[in-house]
Design a protein around this motif. Structure first.
Motif: not given
Ligand code: NDP
Length: 383
Positions: A8-13, A36-39, A56-58, A96-101, A122-124, A200-202, A262-264
């Protein structure tokens, strides 16, 4: 030098994590970065951090990733299994910073390698519960919470005995609608819901914060991370988001962890654990903040925490069903298909349709998740 993978490298976390890595570049060797798809963005990060593999997941986004990585020598991978394989390469630390299950199978693959997992996803954990905590024990992995509240509790429990804990109190900002009445909440738009007052989050976690489902999921997450029993976990609304959570001990002492929103800060705590590292975050200026306030949650206006608590009490697959139904409902809300208050109502309806048997394996969790999604999508078609 330690090796690290960021799922989940391209996300907020993901961005906050890589910002910290960038500042200590000589200490880290990057194994895998995923999106996922932010190639294009993923390829840019993979080049900057000289990753071994970018995934990429997709799978439909793999050609774009390959083009963007051409000539770099970095492996490009695509599809859900490719993310599992990337996580299974193993690293000293996996964020582990992918969003969702969707993050569950890659996170489990990282756990199976026995390294340290800095868990934001957390969803995991909510979905897999005991299946994940058993895997952590079986493979000798270390699970470090990155969610700010759980990271705070983790710090407050350091060197203590769980038997001495009277209460673990999760703080909640209350989200953007914490001071609104029913009519305003019912009319809430996606733009209003994602405009979190403090963080400031996803988009998904921002909507979860607005419904308070985020705190409900965190309640279940805390139950698995800190096994003190459900009756010793509680939630309090703290609009300033400065106290990130608290632990009260049987002698009457309460330890709290404070810090900027600040999540950092919690990510740095996990990256450097058991030591500390510098962050660029401004020091906490309590004199400027002036006032810290607390109030009980309103479970009539925001029923999500009650629903999540009931799922935690029911145990088994109930949290996985809740999480899946919530993911579908939040996506539908963001797409303008359902109203804000329908999110939690839809979760309750899916839960009322029945809970599969308690999962004993990752496959069982994934199947409970898939069935709950089917039910939730069916409700949307009917709406
Ligand atoms: P974002 O939406 O900002 O980022 C999500 C990341 O996951 C992106 O890299 C995205 O890739 C990737 N992703 C999305 N869907 C999939 C999928 N189906 N398969 C594989 N990868 C996928 O989320 P956040 O960073 O806000 O949150 C990440 C996790 O951390 C969540 O579980 C959240 O609850 C938790 N968390 C977040 C906090 C925050 O401050 N943001 C605080 C505490 C916890 P792409 O860019 O290609 O879409």
């Amino acid at each position: 030098m330690r090796s690290i993978s960021v799922l989940g490298a391209t996300g907020s976390v993901g961005a906050s994590t890589l910002d910290l890595i960038r500042r200590e570049r000589d200490k880290w060797r990057v194994v895998a970065l995923t999106a996922n798809c932010s190639a294009v963005e993923l390829a840019r990060l993979a080049r900057e951090f000289d990753a071994q593999v970018a995934g990429v997941g997709d799978e439909a986004c793999l050609p774009e990733l390959r083009d963007a990585l051409a000539g770099s020598g970095i492996e490009a991978a695509g599809g859900a299994q490719a993310l599992v394989d990337a996580a299974a390469r193993g690293a000293d630390m996996t964020v582990a910073a992918i969003v969702g299950c969707a993050g569950l199978a890659p996170t489990m693959a990282a756990i199976e390698q026995g390294g340290t997992i800095a868990l934001a996803n957390k969803e995991a954990l909510v979905s897999a519960g005991e299946v994940m905590t058993a895997a952590v024990a079986r493979h000798g992995a270390t699970l470090l919470p990155v969610d700010s509240e759980h990271n705070a509790i983790f710090q407050c429990l350091h060197g203590e005995d769980l038997a001495d804990v009277r209460w673990i109190t999760l703080t909640a900002s209350g989200g953007p609608f914490r001071d609104c009445g029913r009519a305003e909440i019912e009319a809430a738009t996606p733009a209003q819901a994602v405009a979190h007052p403090n963080w400031d989050m996803g988009a998904k976690i921002s909507v979860d914060s607005a419904t308070m489902m985020n705190k409900g999921l965190e309640f279940i997450e805390a139950y698995h991370l800190f096994p003190v029993g459900l009756d010793r976990l509680r939630i309090i609304v703290h609009p300033q988001s400065i106290v990130h959570s608290m632990v009260e001990y049987r002698d009457g002492s309460t330890l709290a962890q404070l810090g900027p929103s600040d999540m950092r800060v919690p990510i740095a705590s996990a990256l450097a654990w058991p030591r500390r590292m510098d962050t660029p975050c401004a020091p906490l200026d309590l004199a400027a903040i002036g006032t810290l306030t607390f109030r009980a949650p309103d479970e009539v206006l925001f029923p999500a925490t009650r629903v999540a608590r009931e799922c935690a009490q029911a145990g088994g697959a109930a949290p996985a069903v809740l999480n899946a139904a919530n993911e579908v409902a939040v996506a539908a809300f963001l797409a303008g298909k359902i109203g804000f208050t329908h999110i939690v109502a839809q979760c309750e309806e899916v839960l009322a349709r029945g809970i599969p048997p308690a999962p004993a394996s990752l496959e069982d969790v994934i199947s409970a998740d898939a069935e709950a999604r089917r039910q939730a999508e069916g409700l949307l078609l009917r709406a």
